[in-house]
Scaffold this motif. Structure first.
Motif, PDB file in Angstrom:
ATOM      1  N   TYR A  53       0.839  -1.198   0.000  1.00 11.01           N
ATOM      2  CA  TYR A  53       0.000   0.000   0.000  1.00 11.01           C
ATOM      3  C   TYR A  53       0.874   1.248   0.000  1.00 11.01           C
ATOM      4  N   ASP A  54       0.238   2.361  -0.301  1.00 14.55           N
ATOM      5  CA  ASP A  54       0.874   3.677  -0.231  1.00 14.55           C
ATOM      6  C   ASP A  54       0.381   4.355   1.043  1.00 14.55           C
ATOM      7  N   PRO A  55       1.274   4.750   1.967  1.00 12.69           N
ATOM      8  CA  PRO A  55       0.811   5.382   3.220  1.00 12.69           C
ATOM      9  C   PRO A  55      -0.038   6.632   2.997  1.00 12.69           C
ATOM     10  N   MET A  56       0.146   7.284   1.846  1.00 18.04           N
ATOM     11  CA  MET A  56      -0.654   8.477   1.574  1.00 18.04           C
ATOM     12  C   MET A  56      -2.037   8.131   1.053  1.00 18.04           C
ATOM     13  N   VAL A  57      -2.229   6.887   0.588  1.00 18.54           N
ATOM     14  CA  VAL A  57      -3.546   6.430   0.129  1.00 18.54           C
ATOM     15  C   VAL A  57      -3.798   5.070   0.778  1.00 18.54           C
ATOM     16  N   PRO A  58      -4.001   5.033   2.092  1.00 21.65           N
ATOM     17  CA  PRO A  58      -4.039   3.755   2.812  1.00 21.65           C
ATOM     18  C   PRO A  58      -5.196   2.852   2.419  1.00 21.65           C
ATOM     19  N   THR A  59      -6.224   3.403   1.764  1.00 19.17           N
ATOM     20  CA  THR A  59      -7.369   2.571   1.399  1.00 19.17           C
ATOM     21  C   THR A  59      -7.098   1.718   0.161  1.00 19.17           C
ATOM     22  N   GLU A  60      -6.035   2.030  -0.591  1.00 22.47           N
ATOM     23  CA  GLU A  60      -5.678   1.239  -1.780  1.00 22.47           C
ATOM     24  C   GLU A  60      -4.745   0.104  -1.361  1.00 22.47           C
ATOM     25  N   ARG A  61      -5.062  -1.102  -1.796  1.00 28.09           N
ATOM     26  CA  ARG A  61      -4.255  -2.268  -1.443  1.00 28.09           C
ATOM     27  C   ARG A  61      -3.861  -3.021  -2.717  1.00 28.09           C
ATOM     28  N   TYR A  62      -2.597  -3.528  -2.752  1.00 30.57           N
ATOM     29  CA  TYR A  62      -2.071  -4.210  -3.932  1.00 30.57           C
ATOM     30  C   TYR A  62      -1.408  -5.513  -3.495  1.00 30.57           C
ATOM     31  N   ASN A  63      -1.398  -6.479  -4.417  1.00 32.88           N
ATOM     32  CA  ASN A  63      -0.762  -7.765  -4.119  1.00 32.88           C
ATOM     33  C   ASN A  63       0.559  -7.944  -4.862  1.00 32.88           C
ATOM     34  N   ASN A  64       1.064  -6.824  -5.408  1.00 33.27           N
ATOM     35  CA  ASN A  64       2.301  -6.869  -6.182  1.00 33.27           C
ATOM     36  C   ASN A  64       3.296  -5.891  -5.567  1.00 33.27           C
ATOM     37  N   PRO A  65       4.488  -6.335  -5.193  1.00 39.52           N
ATOM     38  CA  PRO A  65       5.463  -5.417  -4.571  1.00 39.52           C
ATOM     39  C   PRO A  65       5.954  -4.335  -5.500  1.00 39.52           C
ATOM     40  N   ASN A  66       5.762  -4.502  -6.805  1.00 38.89           N
ATOM     41  CA  ASN A  66       6.213  -3.501  -7.770  1.00 38.89           C
ATOM     42  C   ASN A  66       5.101  -2.542  -8.189  1.00 38.89           C
TER      43      ASN A  66
END
Length: 410
Positions: A53-66
């Motif tokens: 996730y991006d700390p500035m947009v905590p509601t967005e979640r991703y399953n890819n480290p890139n």
């Protein structure tokens, strides 16, 4: 998320530089534990990654480290050991709480002081008005020394009227009485009463055996004469108005309350009145009506207060200053400083057990002094943060902690 004294400086810096997205992101990434900077080190330490996730947009979640967030920032991992196991919220240890000077208050029931002072003017009680009329056609034989504006007592004479119709009806009554027929006499007596004659006048005619077509019109109540439409020698018709009298036992005080503060006023609410005519003296009354019309020029609503007028001292037109008593309704109250107003909604930071804190959405009502009414979103006995809540709210937002919605007590 747990905060310790080492992270206190990081909190303050993040809060003060929130306008700079890149700076805040770099600050948080730079302060992370070295073991969190790469997936390789995380795997070596055996830490489980939940998502990126991006700390500035905590509601967005991703399953890819890139992955890149919607703000174009590289995502970082969220570890299972960072998720609070005691429920939603951010955790702050005792040392950090002391360093931040955090204060907590308990949600309690109470009454709000009004603190509202407005101006107003005295007026007649429009419910206490008497209209004096002629009950039959005739003419005026005498007018007593009265004029509009005079204050008279109940029963005071106003004018003498000669009513020929009354004299004829009284003669018929006496004739029927001489016949000795009680039923006819009773009917004739009832006719005299329906014409407007008093029992005293009918008894006098019956006792003396002489007609009396002259009647003295008297004031039915004590008060001030508003209109006097009778002159000696004039002819009057049945139902014609002769005078209008306004009672002075009670008066109205019409107070101008700004429409933005009209929600502080209730029917039956007490008020304390100070009059320019009586310096140092205080009067009391109660709100009897809130008129439904707002004055377009002053944006004020008229609040009517009824006052007892002992001795007739309160006169229409007098200027007054009105202070309303506090509303006696019990309300759920919190300190005003505890509120976080975002524009779209109002939040409050709850102090939970085990040093955890979570934002909660609330709906507010009236405000007075340093207290605010909570209409929905809190319960009595819950604890809220009064000082340091903005920093906690920022940390909760960065950690992706959602606010407790209204109606949810968990």
């Amino acid at each position: 998320m747990t905060m310790n004294p080492k992270n206190t400086a990081r909190w303050a810096a993040a809060f003060l530089t929130v306008a700079s997205v890149a700076g805040v992101g770099g600050f948080w990434l730079g302060k992370r534990d070295p073991s969190q900077r790469s997936d390789t080190s995380a795997a070596q330490n055996g830490r489980k990654i939940l998502y990126w996730y991006d700390p500035m947009v905590p509601t967005e979640r991703y399953n890819n480290p890139n992955s890149l967030s919607s703000m174009g920032m590289k995502t970082i991992p969220k570890y299972a050991d960072e998720v609070p196991d005691a429920g939603p919220g951010v955790r702050v240890d005792a040392d950090a709480r002391q360093s931040l000077g955090m204060r907590v208050a308990t949600v309690t029931f109470g009454s709000l002081p009004s603190g509202l002072t407005v101006t107003g003017t005295i007026d007649f009680n429009q419910r206490d008005i008497a209209i004096v009329q002629s009950r039959s056609s005739g003419f005026v034989t005498r007018v007593y020394a009265r004029a509009a504006g005079d204050v008279i007592g109940a029963g005071a004479p106003i004018a003498d009227l000669q009513l020929p119709e009354w004299g004829g009806a009284q003669g018929e009554f006496l004739a029927v009485k001489r016949l000795g027929q009680e039923d006819l006499a009773h009917a004739a007596r009832q006719r005299l009463k329906l014409m407007g004659m008093s029992d005293a006048l009918i008894n006098e005619v019956e006792r003396t055996g002489r007609t009396n077509g002259t009647v003295t019109i008297r004031a039915p109540i004590a008060g001030a004469i508003q209109a006097l439409d009778v002159r000696e020698g004039m002819t009057v018709a049945a139902g014609q108005s002769l005078a209008q009298i306004s009672g002075i036992r009670t008066v109205w005080l019409n107070a101008a309350v700004p429409e933005a503060q009209a929600n502080l006023i209730r029917i039956g609410q007490g008020a304390r009145i100070a009059l320019s005519a009586f310096p140092g003296e205080s009067f009391t009354g109660k709100v009897t009506a809130i008129l439904p019309i707002t004055q377009p020029d002053s944006r004020t609503m008229t609040v009517r207060i009824e006052l007892a007028n002992r001795g007739g001292r309160l006169r229409p037109g007098m200027f007054a200053s009105v202070s309303f008593d506090g509303d006696n309704r019990s309300a759920l109250l919190v300190p005003r400083d505890a509120l976080i107003r975002t524009g779209a909604r109002t939040l409050i930071m709850l102090a939970l057990p085990d040093g955890r804190y979570r934002p909660a959405e609330v709906r507010t009502g009236r405000e007075s002094g340093d207290k605010t009414e909570i209409v929905a979103g809190l319960s009595a006995g819950e604890k809220v943060v009064v000082s340091g809540q903005f920093l906690l709210d920022s940390e909760a937002s960065l950690a992706g902690v959602s606010a407790r919605p209204i109606g949810d007590k968990q």
